[in-house]
Design an enzyme around this catalytic site. Structure first.
Site, PDB file in Angstrom:
ATOM      1  N   TYR A  37       0.799  -1.238   0.000  1.00  7.86           N
ATOM      2  CA  TYR A  37       0.000   0.000   0.000  1.00  7.86           C
ATOM      3  C   TYR A  37       0.829   1.285   0.000  1.00  7.86           C
ATOM      4  O   TYR A  37       0.259   2.380  -0.024  1.00  7.86           O
ATOM      5  CB  TYR A  37      -0.932  -0.003   1.223  1.00  7.86           C
ATOM      6  CG  TYR A  37      -1.932  -1.143   1.199  1.00  7.86           C
ATOM      7  CD1 TYR A  37      -2.950  -1.170   0.251  1.00  7.86           C
ATOM      8  CD2 TYR A  37      -1.858  -2.193   2.117  1.00  7.86           C
ATOM      9  CE1 TYR A  37      -3.865  -2.206   0.217  1.00  7.86           C
ATOM     10  CE2 TYR A  37      -2.767  -3.238   2.093  1.00  7.86           C
ATOM     11  CZ  TYR A  37      -3.759  -3.234   1.134  1.00  7.86           C
ATOM     12  OH  TYR A  37      -4.675  -4.264   1.104  1.00  7.86           O
ATOM     13  N   HIS A  72      -8.821   1.067  -5.978  1.00  2.12           N
ATOM     14  CA  HIS A  72      -8.012   0.285  -5.041  1.00  2.12           C
ATOM     15  C   HIS A  72      -6.554   0.654  -5.267  1.00  2.12           C
ATOM     16  O   HIS A  72      -6.104   0.699  -6.429  1.00  2.12           O
ATOM     17  CB  HIS A  72      -8.205  -1.225  -5.255  1.00  2.12           C
ATOM     18  CG  HIS A  72      -9.613  -1.645  -5.019  1.00  2.12           C
ATOM     19  ND1 HIS A  72     -10.128  -1.789  -3.755  1.00  2.12           N
ATOM     20  CD2 HIS A  72     -10.616  -1.895  -5.883  1.00  2.12           C
ATOM     21  CE1 HIS A  72     -11.399  -2.124  -3.846  1.00  2.12           C
ATOM     22  NE2 HIS A  72     -11.730  -2.198  -5.124  1.00  2.12           N
TER      23      HIS A  72
HETATM   24  C1  DQA Z   1      -7.803  -2.090  -1.014  1.00  4.01           C
HETATM   25  C2  DQA Z   1      -7.812  -3.547  -1.484  1.00  4.01           C
HETATM   26  C3  DQA Z   1      -8.692  -4.397  -0.600  1.00  4.01           C
HETATM   27  O1  DQA Z   1      -8.683  -5.737  -1.046  1.00  4.01           O
HETATM   28  C4  DQA Z   1      -8.195  -4.351   0.833  1.00  4.01           C
HETATM   29  O2  DQA Z   1      -9.052  -5.103   1.653  1.00  4.01           O
HETATM   30  C5  DQA Z   1      -8.013  -2.978   1.341  1.00  4.01           C
HETATM   31  C6  DQA Z   1      -7.437  -1.976   0.448  1.00  4.01           C
HETATM   32  C7  DQA Z   1      -6.802  -1.243  -1.809  1.00  4.01           C
HETATM   33  O3  DQA Z   1      -6.930  -0.031  -1.785  1.00  4.01           O
HETATM   34  O4  DQA Z   1      -5.901  -1.795  -2.451  1.00  4.01           O
HETATM   35  O5  DQA Z   1      -8.270  -2.689   2.504  1.00  4.01           O
HETATM   36  O6  DQA Z   1      -9.104  -1.551  -1.230  1.00  4.01           O
END
Ligand code: DQA
Length: 148
Positions: free
Chosen positions: A26, A103
């Site tokens: 992330y 995402h």
């Molecule tokens: C997310 C991807 C999701 O699968 C995960 O549960 C998240 C973050 C992303 O921004 O990549 O909490 O939404």
């Protein structure tokens, strides 16, 4: 400034942990830093962004219930809820505004359950795996959707 330019940027469960959770996936930016940058992208595109994050599904739904009065479009990163919360899908449908799903990580390249999205067919676009840049791309899609 147009009155159709308000975008609700909504983050769901665990997104308040950005900067602390798995930076390899992330990145190292906190949610506050990300929001600051997204606010700048929005300004460049003539949009006025407002920001919301909660870890409580009902609060997320209730914020969506108020969207018809507070925003013209929605950028949604609902975190894990994206993959199973039909309640949030219904609430986004009730909001009845142009929406884009974002995402940070590439959900298609991770566990199979992350490939499922409750927002399928409801959002103008699903952008994943583009990090912060994905937010800019989502705002560009919303500019087109709002015909600004
Ligand atoms: C997310 C991807 C999701 O699968 C995960 O549960 C998240 C973050 C992303 O921004 O990549 O909490 O939404």
């Amino acid at each position: 400034m147009s009155t159709r330019n308000r975008v609700a940027v909504m983050h769901g469960v665990n997104l308040d942990m950005l900067g602390h959770r798995d930076p390899g996936i992330y990145g190292s930016e906190t949610l506050a830093q990300l929001e600051y940058r997204v606010h700048g992208f929005a300004r460049q595109l003539g949009l006025e962004a407002s920001f919301f994050q909660t870890n409580h599904e009902g609060e997320f739904c209730e914020y969506l219930h108020r969207v018809p009065e507070t925003a013209d479009a929605v950028l949604v990163n609902a975190g894990a809820w994206s993959h199973y919360s039909w309640a949030i899908r219904d609430a986004l449908e009730v909001a009845a505004k142009p929406a884009v799903e974002v995402h940070i990580s590439d959900v298609e390249a991770r566990e199979a359950w992350r490939s499922v999205s409750v927002f399928d067919g409801l959002v103008a676009a699903k952008i994943s795996g583009r990090g912060l840049e994905g937010y800019r791309e989502a705002l560009e899609v919303l500019v087109a959707e709002l015909d600004l």
